[in-house]
Design a protein around this motif. Structure first.
Motif, PDB file in Angstrom:
ATOM      1  N   UNK A  75       0.824  -1.197   0.000  1.00 54.01           N
ATOM      2  CA  UNK A  75       0.000   0.000   0.000  1.00 54.01           C
ATOM      3  C   UNK A  75       0.867   1.260   0.000  1.00 54.01           C
ATOM      4  N   UNK A  76       1.894   1.271   0.818  1.00 50.70           N
ATOM      5  CA  UNK A  76       2.806   2.427   0.866  1.00 50.70           C
ATOM      6  C   UNK A  76       3.507   2.605  -0.482  1.00 50.70           C
ATOM      7  N   UNK A  77       3.975   1.519  -1.078  1.00 46.98           N
ATOM      8  CA  UNK A  77       4.648   1.609  -2.377  1.00 46.98           C
ATOM      9  C   UNK A  77       3.704   2.116  -3.468  1.00 46.98           C
ATOM     10  N   UNK A  78       2.467   1.639  -3.443  1.00 49.48           N
ATOM     11  CA  UNK A  78       1.486   2.092  -4.433  1.00 49.48           C
ATOM     12  C   UNK A  78       1.185   3.577  -4.243  1.00 49.48           C
ATOM     13  N   UNK A  79       1.013   3.989  -3.006  1.00 47.56           N
ATOM     14  CA  UNK A  79       0.753   5.407  -2.744  1.00 47.56           C
ATOM     15  C   UNK A  79       1.928   6.288  -3.168  1.00 47.56           C
TER      16      UNK A  79
END
Length: 70
Positions: free
Chosen positions: A7-11
Protein backbone atom coordinates in the motif's frame (compact mmCIF):
# COMPACT_ATOMS: atom_id res chain seq x y z
CA UNK A 1 2.45 -6.53 7.05
CA UNK A 2 2.96 -7.13 3.33
CA UNK A 3 -0.28 -5.36 2.66
CA UNK A 4 0.99 -2.20 4.38
CA UNK A 5 4.28 -2.23 2.44
CA UNK A 6 2.50 -2.73 -0.87
CA UNK A 7 0.00 0.00 0.00
CA UNK A 8 2.81 2.43 0.87
CA UNK A 9 4.65 1.61 -2.38
CA UNK A 10 1.49 2.09 -4.43
CA UNK A 11 0.75 5.41 -2.74
CA UNK A 12 4.32 6.60 -3.33
CA UNK A 13 4.08 5.60 -7.00
CA UNK A 14 0.77 7.43 -7.37
CA UNK A 15 2.20 10.56 -5.76
CA UNK A 16 5.30 10.38 -7.95
CA UNK A 17 3.40 10.07 -11.24
CA UNK A 18 0.56 12.42 -10.35
CA UNK A 19 0.79 15.70 -12.32
CA UNK A 20 1.32 18.89 -10.35
CA UNK A 21 -1.52 21.39 -10.53
CA UNK A 22 -0.94 24.54 -12.58
CA UNK A 23 -0.05 27.60 -10.53
CA UNK A 24 -2.80 30.14 -9.99
CA UNK A 25 -2.21 33.48 -11.77
CA UNK A 26 -1.44 36.31 -9.38
CA UNK A 27 -4.56 38.21 -10.47
CA UNK A 28 -6.72 35.35 -9.20
CA UNK A 29 -4.94 34.81 -5.90
CA UNK A 30 -5.45 36.58 -2.58
CA UNK A 31 -3.26 39.50 -3.73
CA UNK A 32 -5.23 39.97 -6.95
CA UNK A 33 -6.45 43.48 -6.16
CA UNK A 34 -2.94 44.75 -5.41
CA UNK A 35 -1.59 43.17 -8.58
CA UNK A 36 -4.28 44.87 -10.66
CA UNK A 37 -3.36 48.21 -9.10
CA UNK A 38 0.31 47.62 -9.92
CA UNK A 39 -0.52 46.73 -13.53
CA UNK A 40 -2.50 49.95 -13.84
CA UNK A 41 0.39 51.92 -12.31
CA UNK A 42 2.75 50.37 -14.87
CA UNK A 43 0.65 51.77 -17.70
CA UNK A 44 0.74 55.22 -16.08
CA UNK A 45 4.50 54.95 -15.68
CA UNK A 46 4.99 53.95 -19.32
CA UNK A 47 2.79 56.84 -20.43
CA UNK A 48 4.70 59.28 -18.21
CA UNK A 49 8.08 58.10 -19.51
CA UNK A 50 6.89 58.42 -23.11
CA UNK A 51 5.64 61.96 -22.49
CA UNK A 52 8.86 62.86 -20.69
CA UNK A 53 10.96 61.68 -23.64
CA UNK A 54 8.84 63.72 -26.05
CA UNK A 55 9.18 66.80 -23.83
CA UNK A 56 12.93 66.33 -23.62
CA UNK A 57 13.20 66.05 -27.42
CA UNK A 58 11.19 69.26 -27.86
CA UNK A 59 13.44 71.06 -25.37
CA UNK A 60 16.56 69.90 -27.19
CA UNK A 61 15.13 71.05 -30.53
CA UNK A 62 14.30 74.45 -29.06
CA UNK A 63 17.82 74.74 -27.63
CA UNK A 64 19.32 73.90 -31.01
CA UNK A 65 17.14 76.52 -32.70
CA UNK A 66 18.06 79.11 -30.08
CA UNK A 67 21.78 78.30 -30.34
CA UNK A 68 21.69 78.35 -34.13
CA UNK A 69 19.68 81.54 -34.43
CA UNK A 70 21.53 83.38 -31.63
Amino acid sequence: MRFMIILILVLLAVLYFMPEPDPVPAEESFIGDQVKILRKAETYQDEYLKNDEERQKRMEEELEKAAGGG
